[in-house]
Write an enzyme that holds these catalytic residues in place. Structure first.
Site, short mmCIF file in Angstrom:
data_model
loop_
_atom_site.label_atom_id
_atom_site.label_comp_id
_atom_site.label_asym_id
_atom_site.label_seq_id
_atom_site.Cartn_x
_atom_site.Cartn_y
_atom_site.Cartn_z
N HIS B 96 0.86 -1.19 0.00
CA HIS B 96 0.00 0.00 0.00
C HIS B 96 0.89 1.23 0.00
CE1 HIS B 96 -2.94 2.98 1.35
NE2 HIS B 96 -3.86 2.14 0.92
N GLU B 144 -5.30 1.21 -7.87
CA GLU B 144 -5.82 2.43 -7.26
C GLU B 144 -4.76 3.52 -7.38
OE1 GLU B 144 -6.73 2.03 -3.09
OE2 GLU B 144 -7.96 3.82 -3.10
#
Lengths: 236, 236, 236, 236
Positions: B96, B144
């Protein structure tokens, strides 16, 4: 336009071992050998002396040891691609284990280099990492298990073949540099002929030798010999 | 053996917003919804409470927010894969943008997860990064763009399709999670039906709502509706 | 309120060597020894099992191996201070060489720990780093030259005294943990009596022994003996 | 021998905004102003052009934006202190928020700089970080709350005084640079006279102006005016 690299090529990578006069002498020798043996030689140096190397050794492919994927603006202490380009730097190493990059940073930096037509030489440390790097389509991938760096141990023919296959299948235009444990002219010859590498190179195999200039010359002779044999076998 | 994930799946990812009682309530609600709507739900939490979540919500796929690619031994402060496994953790997020990993670390960690049959949910922030991650063959890729995280803006159908194609071509068994800017049940439905994602999920779209449990329920109803429509269209 | 640590104290730090049943047995033994010999014992474990250790070993000071200086909110994969506190974690290691922190991160995290009354045990690797860390006023500083970690070599009386003096002058309330190369009960005794440390501890000196529980007991006996001698000499 | 910096000093820090001709023009202007107003001016640039700046602007204190604490040897992609020294670099920034360093790296690098008599300008982002940095005794500390960088907002007199006091008490020989939000000549004057800083400087306050050379000249005039007032008040 990015120059087209002729195979087999060679990389002289003094890391942080040399600077100043010692780098100049090695670069000038490499420059002379590049011309005499007609070999494409990448030459890295400390960022602070890349501009000087470019002036003194115009036949080398002057290469940074790291570059950041930024655009002009913020980025205190970062290595700006445009600034390297301005001084004639034609290529950069990326993601060496001693300067590991995150996946996002590496993807961005390979992208910036492509925009500016700076060649990318990206290090990968395992078969899985080689696949990830190949998917970013750099110009050259360095297949070198990190644990062998500086040891004088080569990675073995099977590792060379495995990583070679990964690169060929995921990114056929990417060249493969096999560089682990290259400490003699014989290692140079073997990496090309037996390992099937597109290029090879050395750090301690040159700078830690008693006579670095002579060590370099032997390696360039070996790579020229490998090149001549490959061409001859093709000619037949 | 790793469980087979049924599409479309959903991820509840409270990051560092919740802990203790509030996490329990959200997990217990998710557990109930997973059963009622027959949806595979991944649920992340702080490492310190993953074992408790596993006990309280046995139908969820309990998921770590990060894991390190180490083996038992040194590694002070690292998250040991074997320890997660021991407490019933079945999956882990990796890379992430708020916990970016180097290419080498990510390759090693995906490898360790595969050995232990822990599912990997790996984030990628651009098309180039998506390719690199796909070449490592994780179980799920999160597509994303980092700049949209927490904004409530979705990444757009064209970005969803582009990254989807990259993943399908490089790693056909990897599932695709489109998760940027999912703030309503409608976004959930659209990510699956229009974006073609295998799954979706939310953080602030749930935890920042006035009634997080109700927001979650609407999203799960939306994903079940998307699932039913897909099945119906196949049935025809 | 933060508990007041009694000197000399001891730290059992299994890093990533143990998990599950093996950690429980070591923690339960340490708990029993803490009561029997009336010694303050810090005990670290994987984050995922800290809550369970707290339940099984209520007399230990349950200690995280790392924590991040964030507040509830974003922070995917980070270790949230509030979540540790919720499960009874009373202390955390910070800045171990295997999880090095930037100066800004460490300053923020020591600050967050103070707000939540979590004790900080901060590692420093050289005399200069010891000074920098002391200026942040953590509860405990670990003075351990990184190159000695896991070697079984102690840092020497002169290094112990030098770093001890640095801490005393910059942060008199900070306790000093001398922990390099503690592999026997004799090393434990010497760190306190000859090195003048406020506490000591071990990793491989315990977990790599044939009988870790016996090795731990000998060390706790040695530290109790050191304590008794110090008290006797004060009493005279 | 390291040169003795005269107060108040000024820092021109173009970060990664400029390179090539634009840097030369700014450096040559700064060089001329350093002589005309008799002010010590630090001037940073991309590493690749530091050698050229040194030749073109001999009265400036040529300053790197980052340096690594390594010794000659390995360190691929690192900035070697000896190489900077070789080309006349006299100072280096360290630990800028855009190139944050671990506590151990910073301690090592300040130590290497002292060995080679390279001045260190170390950034700190909060009062607690200022204390940690001061304990390493750099030549100059930059007190700039990270959240204000590039905003044009100054940190306020009370923050300037608080950090100033921390530095004076822990490291009386270290100079203090207050640099947040310096966007006009008036800000320069105020940082010295009201903030009590030993020096100040700017990035976007110069490079983002329509006429950077004129903006720089106004700032140097302002700092010379501050200097003259301080001297006059002492003379009385």
């Amino acid at each position: 336009m990015k120059r087209k690299i002729r195979r087999p090529f060679f990389v002289v990578n003094p890391k942080s071992y040399l600077y100043g006069e010692k780098t100049y002498r090695l670069a000038e020798k490499a420059d002379e050998l590049a011309v005499r043996y007609d070999i494409d030689i990448f030459f890295t140096a400390q960022h602070v002396e890349l501009a000087e190397i470019k002036k003194r050794a115009p036949h080398l492919i002057v290469t940074a040891q790291h570059m950041d994927g930024i655009t002009p603006g913020r980025g205190m202490g970062a290595i700006l691609p445009e600034a390297l380009k301005e001084y004639g730097v034609e290529a950069t190493f990326l993601n060496h284990i001693e300067h590991a990059m995150t996946v996002a940073e590496l993807a961005d930096t390979v992208g910036r280099a492509a925009e500016l037509e700076i060649m990318t030489i990206v290090c990968a440390d395992s078969a899985a990492e080689t696949a990830a790097v190949a998917a970013m389509h750099p110009d050259i991938i360095v297949c070198e298990p990190a644990k062998l760096i500086g040891t004088g141990v080569t990675s073995g023919d099977s590792y060379m073949k495995e990583t070679d296959n990964i690169v060929r299948s995921l990114s056929p235009d990417t060249l493969v540099l096999q560089a682990s444990g290259i400490s003699t002219a014989e290692d140079v010859y073997n990496a090309i002929i037996r390992g099937g590498a597109d290029g090879t190179g050395a750090t301690s195999g040159i700078v830690a030798k008693e006579d670095p200039l002579a060590a370099l010359e032997e390696m360039i002779i070996a790579i020229a010999r490998a090149r001549d044999e490959i061409e001859k076998s093709k000619g037949r």
